[in-house]
Design a protein around this motif. Structure first.
Motif, PDB file in Angstrom:
ATOM      1  N   UNK A   3      23.698 -23.248   0.089  1.00 35.20           N
ATOM      2  CA  UNK A   3      23.675 -24.177   1.231  1.00 35.20           C
ATOM      3  C   UNK A   3      24.287 -25.525   0.860  1.00 35.20           C
ATOM      4  N   UNK A   4      23.915 -26.076  -0.302  1.00 36.76           N
ATOM      5  CA  UNK A   4      24.467 -27.376  -0.687  1.00 36.76           C
ATOM      6  C   UNK A   4      25.955 -27.251  -1.020  1.00 36.76           C
ATOM      7  N   UNK A   5      26.355 -26.143  -1.612  1.00 35.75           N
ATOM      8  CA  UNK A   5      27.775 -25.913  -1.885  1.00 35.75           C
ATOM      9  C   UNK A   5      28.551 -25.824  -0.576  1.00 35.75           C
ATOM     10  N   UNK A   6      27.979 -25.159   0.421  1.00 38.58           N
ATOM     11  CA  UNK A   6      28.592 -25.045   1.751  1.00 38.58           C
ATOM     12  C   UNK A   6      28.783 -26.427   2.376  1.00 38.58           C
ATOM     13  N   UNK A   7      27.752 -27.267   2.302  1.00 40.33           N
ATOM     14  CA  UNK A   7      27.834 -28.614   2.871  1.00 40.33           C
ATOM     15  C   UNK A   7      28.895 -29.449   2.150  1.00 40.33           C
ATOM     16  N   UNK A   8      28.976 -29.308   0.828  1.00 43.94           N
ATOM     17  CA  UNK A   8      30.002 -30.046   0.080  1.00 43.94           C
ATOM     18  C   UNK A   8      31.408 -29.596   0.484  1.00 43.94           C
ATOM     19  N   UNK A   9      31.607 -28.271   0.586  1.00 43.22           N
ATOM     20  CA  UNK A   9      32.923 -27.749   0.994  1.00 43.22           C
ATOM     21  C   UNK A   9      33.306 -28.243   2.388  1.00 43.22           C
ATOM     22  N   UNK A  10      32.308 -28.369   3.257  1.00 46.67           N
ATOM     23  CA  UNK A  10      32.548 -28.838   4.626  1.00 46.67           C
ATOM     24  C   UNK A  10      32.682 -30.360   4.692  1.00 46.67           C
ATOM     25  N   UNK A  11      32.503 -31.021   3.550  1.00 40.57           N
ATOM     26  CA  UNK A  11      32.590 -32.477   3.443  1.00 40.57           C
ATOM     27  C   UNK A  11      31.603 -33.190   4.364  1.00 40.57           C
ATOM     28  N   UNK A  12      30.396 -32.621   4.412  1.00 41.30           N
ATOM     29  CA  UNK A  12      29.305 -33.198   5.201  1.00 41.30           C
ATOM     30  C   UNK A  12      28.444 -34.048   4.268  1.00 41.30           C
ATOM     31  N   UNK A  13      28.249 -35.325   4.579  1.00 39.05           N
ATOM     32  CA  UNK A  13      27.377 -36.143   3.742  1.00 39.05           C
ATOM     33  C   UNK A  13      25.921 -35.699   3.888  1.00 39.05           C
ATOM     34  N   UNK A  14      25.237 -35.562   2.765  1.00 43.76           N
ATOM     35  CA  UNK A  14      23.831 -35.177   2.783  1.00 43.76           C
ATOM     36  C   UNK A  14      23.166 -35.661   1.511  1.00 43.76           C
ATOM     37  N   UNK A  15      21.853 -35.676   1.550  1.00 41.59           N
ATOM     38  CA  UNK A  15      21.043 -36.030   0.387  1.00 41.59           C
ATOM     39  C   UNK A  15      20.145 -34.837   0.080  1.00 41.59           C
ATOM     40  N   UNK A  16      20.005 -34.506  -1.190  1.00 41.57           N
ATOM     41  CA  UNK A  16      19.120 -33.420  -1.605  1.00 41.57           C
ATOM     42  C   UNK A  16      17.782 -34.008  -2.033  1.00 41.57           C
TER      43      UNK A  16
END
Length: 160
Positions: free
Chosen positions: A7-20
């Motif tokens: 999931x976090x890899x997916x968000x990074x590939x999509x260039x979506x800013x997020x915090x874990x």
């Protein structure tokens, strides 16, 4: 804090800013999502759970606040379907590639229609499962809806 999951890899590939946000997952608690909200010091209305369902024989993801219950009837209506039911845990794991307790609406094995409780629009940001037990991701609501291709709908059971 950092932990890489699909999931976090997916968000990074999509260039979506997020915090874990990581917390100690405790499978013995009655309401895992409410426990997660308390563990990361967020109000339960801002922390959303991912529920895998079956609507007329097809997988559908429902995303709702952790302290609330899903109305299967409302979900079926939102999907223009007739019958919605909760997916068996083994089926949910097979469809998503995640273990129950760590199912995320991001980066799953299959892309499935995703419906999000309309209450999400009242929040500046939300937290969702980050693809592992004890992993939450915090992101802006518009980003979350866009990256999961989520459609908002009236999904919550009425509290009596």
């Amino acid at each position: 804090m950092s932990k890489t999951t699909p999931a976090t890899a997916f968000l990074r590939r999509a260039e979506i800013p997020f915090e874990t946000l990581l917390y100690d997952y405790d499978p013995s608690v009655e309401k895992l999502g409410v426990h997660a909200a308390a563990a990361v010091n967020e109000p339960p209305e801002r922390v959303f759970k991912t529920l895998m369902t079956d609507v007329d024989g097809k997988p559908v993801c429902a995303v709702i606040p952790v302290a609330r219950e899903l109305s299967l009837k409302k979900l079926a209506t939102a999907c223009s379907g007739k019958i919605a039911k909760m997916m068996k845990p083994a089926d949910a794991e097979r469809v998503t590639g995640y273990r129950v307790g760590g199912i995320s609406p991001f980066g799953g094995r299959k892309v499935v229609p995703t419906f999000v409780a309309q209450e999400v629009l009242e929040q500046p940001y939300i937290l969702l499962n980050g693809g592992g037990r004890g992993v939450q991701v915090k992101l802006a609501v518009p980003d979350a809806l866009a990256v999961m291709n989520g459609r908002t709908a009236d999904l919550l059971a009425v509290i009596s």
